[in-house]
Design a protein around this motif. Structure first.
Motif, short mmCIF file in Angstrom:
data_model
loop_
_atom_site.label_atom_id
_atom_site.label_comp_id
_atom_site.label_asym_id
_atom_site.label_seq_id
_atom_site.Cartn_x
_atom_site.Cartn_y
_atom_site.Cartn_z
N ALA A 176 0.84 -1.21 0.00
CA ALA A 176 0.00 0.00 0.00
C ALA A 176 0.87 1.25 0.00
O ALA A 176 0.58 2.22 -0.70
N LEU A 177 1.95 1.25 0.77
CA LEU A 177 2.87 2.39 0.82
C LEU A 177 3.51 2.61 -0.55
O LEU A 177 3.61 3.74 -1.03
N GLN A 178 3.92 1.55 -1.20
CA GLN A 178 4.51 1.64 -2.53
C GLN A 178 3.51 2.21 -3.54
O GLN A 178 3.86 3.03 -4.38
N ILE A 234 3.16 6.03 -2.86
CA ILE A 234 4.34 6.78 -3.31
C ILE A 234 4.37 6.87 -4.83
O ILE A 234 4.67 7.93 -5.40
N ALA A 235 4.02 5.79 -5.51
CA ALA A 235 3.97 5.82 -6.98
C ALA A 235 2.91 6.81 -7.46
O ALA A 235 3.13 7.53 -8.43
N ALA A 236 1.80 6.86 -6.78
CA ALA A 236 0.74 7.81 -7.14
C ALA A 236 1.19 9.25 -6.90
O ALA A 236 0.87 10.14 -7.69
N PHE A 237 1.94 9.50 -5.82
CA PHE A 237 2.46 10.85 -5.55
C PHE A 237 3.35 11.33 -6.68
O PHE A 237 3.31 12.49 -7.06
N PHE A 238 4.17 10.44 -7.21
CA PHE A 238 5.08 10.81 -8.29
C PHE A 238 4.42 10.74 -9.66
O PHE A 238 5.00 11.17 -10.65
N GLY A 239 3.23 10.17 -9.74
CA GLY A 239 2.50 10.10 -11.00
C GLY A 239 3.02 9.05 -11.95
O GLY A 239 2.87 9.19 -13.16
N VAL A 240 3.61 7.99 -11.43
CA VAL A 240 4.18 6.95 -12.29
C VAL A 240 3.41 5.63 -12.19
O VAL A 240 3.88 4.61 -12.66
N GLN A 241 2.25 5.65 -11.61
CA GLN A 241 1.48 4.42 -11.43
C GLN A 241 0.56 4.21 -12.63
O GLN A 241 -0.16 5.12 -13.05
N SER A 242 0.57 3.00 -13.17
CA SER A 242 -0.29 2.70 -14.31
C SER A 242 -1.73 2.51 -13.84
O SER A 242 -2.00 2.26 -12.67
N GLU A 243 -2.64 2.63 -14.78
CA GLU A 243 -4.06 2.46 -14.47
C GLU A 243 -4.35 1.03 -14.01
O GLU A 243 -5.14 0.82 -13.08
N ASN A 244 -3.73 0.05 -14.62
CA ASN A 244 -3.95 -1.34 -14.21
C ASN A 244 -3.48 -1.58 -12.78
O ASN A 244 -4.13 -2.27 -12.01
N LYS A 245 -2.33 -1.01 -12.43
CA LYS A 245 -1.80 -1.17 -11.06
C LYS A 245 -2.71 -0.46 -10.06
O LYS A 245 -2.95 -0.96 -8.97
N ARG A 246 -3.22 0.70 -10.42
CA ARG A 246 -4.11 1.44 -9.52
C ARG A 246 -5.39 0.65 -9.26
O ARG A 246 -5.83 0.51 -8.12
N GLN A 247 -5.96 0.08 -10.30
CA GLN A 247 -7.17 -0.72 -10.12
C GLN A 247 -6.88 -1.96 -9.29
O GLN A 247 -7.69 -2.34 -8.43
N SER A 248 -5.75 -2.58 -9.51
CA SER A 248 -5.36 -3.75 -8.75
C SER A 248 -5.17 -3.40 -7.27
O SER A 248 -5.57 -4.17 -6.39
N ASP A 249 -4.57 -2.24 -7.00
CA ASP A 249 -4.35 -1.83 -5.62
C ASP A 249 -5.66 -1.60 -4.88
O ASP A 249 -5.79 -1.95 -3.72
N PHE A 250 -6.63 -1.00 -5.55
CA PHE A 250 -7.90 -0.75 -4.88
C PHE A 250 -8.73 -2.03 -4.72
O PHE A 250 -9.65 -2.05 -3.92
N GLN A 251 -8.39 -3.07 -5.44
CA GLN A 251 -9.05 -4.36 -5.21
C GLN A 251 -8.39 -5.10 -4.05
O GLN A 251 -9.05 -5.81 -3.31
N GLN A 252 -7.08 -4.92 -3.88
CA GLN A 252 -6.34 -5.62 -2.83
C GLN A 252 -6.40 -4.89 -1.49
O GLN A 252 -6.42 -5.52 -0.45
#
Length: 61
Positions: free
Chosen positions: A7-9, A12-30
């Motif tokens: 979750a921390l990772q 941090i990726a979202a703060f820097f704007g380097v998170q992909s849409e697929n990873k974001r959706q996966s994170d909110f499911q997990q």
């Protein structure tokens, strides 16, 4: 512990704007949105505090 680090990772990726849409959706499911929001708020407060400390230090010198 691995769940918290993941979750921390993600935040941090979202703060820097380097998170992909697929990873974001996966994170909110997990992870729960509440944990993501709490980590984001904590990191934001830490970031603002660090900026304030640096500015105060520079103005004192």
């Amino acid at each position: 512990m691995k769940h918290l680090f993941s979750a921390l990772q993600s935040v941090i990726a979202a703060f820097f704007g380097v998170q992909s849409e697929n990873k974001r959706q996966s994170d909110f499911q997990q992870h729960s949105p509440r944990s993501i929001i709490l980590i984001a708020v904590g990191l934001f407060i830490l970031f603002i505090s660090a900026i304030y400390a640096v500015v105060a230090w520079v103005l004192n010198t």
